[in-house]
Design a protein around this motif. Structure first.
Motif, short mmCIF file in Angstrom:
data_model
loop_
_atom_site.label_atom_id
_atom_site.label_comp_id
_atom_site.label_asym_id
_atom_site.label_seq_id
_atom_site.Cartn_x
_atom_site.Cartn_y
_atom_site.Cartn_z
N UNK A 201 31.13 11.36 59.76
CA UNK A 201 32.16 11.37 59.12
C UNK A 201 32.81 12.21 57.53
N UNK A 202 33.15 11.55 56.57
CA UNK A 202 33.24 12.67 56.29
C UNK A 202 32.96 13.70 55.38
N UNK A 203 31.59 13.68 56.11
CA UNK A 203 30.76 15.04 54.83
C UNK A 203 31.33 16.14 55.91
N UNK A 204 31.56 17.39 55.65
CA UNK A 204 32.37 18.58 55.95
C UNK A 204 31.49 18.69 57.35
N UNK A 205 30.73 19.55 57.98
CA UNK A 205 29.74 19.55 58.97
C UNK A 205 30.24 21.39 59.30
N UNK A 206 29.42 22.20 59.28
CA UNK A 206 29.78 23.93 59.32
C UNK A 206 28.38 24.81 60.00
#
Length: 227
Positions: A201-206
């Motif tokens: 979703x809108x969670x930043x994934x790094x």
């Protein structure tokens, strides 16, 4: 104002300390003051702990590896490489959630650092004490979570399951870091990161590649300090 974070794992041994140390170094390079706490550690060798999780955190903080500094950063240490309650029983020691939570809360209340990093033990649902998991401590402290997932086969499911558990408990996830697995036969890393991001979703994934520069830590620092 302090930015406080809980570094949690989607599984055991996925690189929580690696991520925590990289984040600490990025913050210090940006002239931010940092405090860290890993309240519990098992598999701790008291005779040689420089490369242990607490030792690595002290190094990232630029602190000398003294016993005083060790007691402050990781007050509960156990020799056996087992879940903390199992390791504690082998040493005939108590490990109550109330004491752990109270110490963490007191340190959080007293800190004047720009960034406070609290690292958990094992995976999100790993037993922390006889009657509580890492999630229970997280919920008591109510800190935004940096969830560290792995790159091994099956890691996508573990990571997404952890995200779903946190969502159902109304726990804020500041970012997800996918740590590359050392196994050369692990699934394609870029593909793993892309699939986690597609379902997060809108969670930043790094993405945190293994070895080389840790420029990704600056991206993580930006993500967690703008929430």
């Amino acid at each position: 104002m302090t930015t406080a974070l809980f570094i949690a794992g989607g599984h055991t041994d996925v690189g929580k300390t690696h991520v925590a140390c990289a984040l600490i170094r990025a913050a210090r390079a940006g002239a931010l003051s940092v405090e860290a706490l890993k309240p519990i550690a098992s598999g701790f060798d008291a005779a040689d702990w420089s490369a242990s999780d607490p030792g690595r955190l002290l190094g990232a903080l630029g602190l000398q590896p003294t016993l005083e500094a060790l007691d402050r950063i990781t007050p509960w240490r156990f020799a056996a490489p087992l879940a903390p309650p199992m390791a504690a029983r082998l040493e005939s020691r108590d490990l109550p959630l109330s004491a752990v939570a109270e110490l963490c809360a007191a340190r959080l209340a007293a800190t004047r650092a720009d960034l406070f990093v609290l690292e958990g033990v094992g995976g999100l649902m790993s037993p922390l004490t006889d009657d509580a998991t890492g999630l229970d401590l997280m919920l008591r402290l109510d800190l935004p979570v940096v969830l560290v997932g792995g790159g091994y086969l099956g890691a996508i499911s573990h990571t997404l399951t952890a995200i779903e558990v946190l969502r159902t408990r109304w726990q804020a996830v500041a970012a997800v870091v996918v740590s590359q697995d050392a196994d050369p036969d692990a699934p394609d890393f870029a593909g793993t990161v892309a699939l986690v991001a597609a379902h997060a979703g809108c969670i930043p994934v790094i993405a945190a590649p293994r070895g080389g520069p840790t420029d990704w830590a600056n991206e993580l620092l930006t993500a967690v300090t703008t929430i």
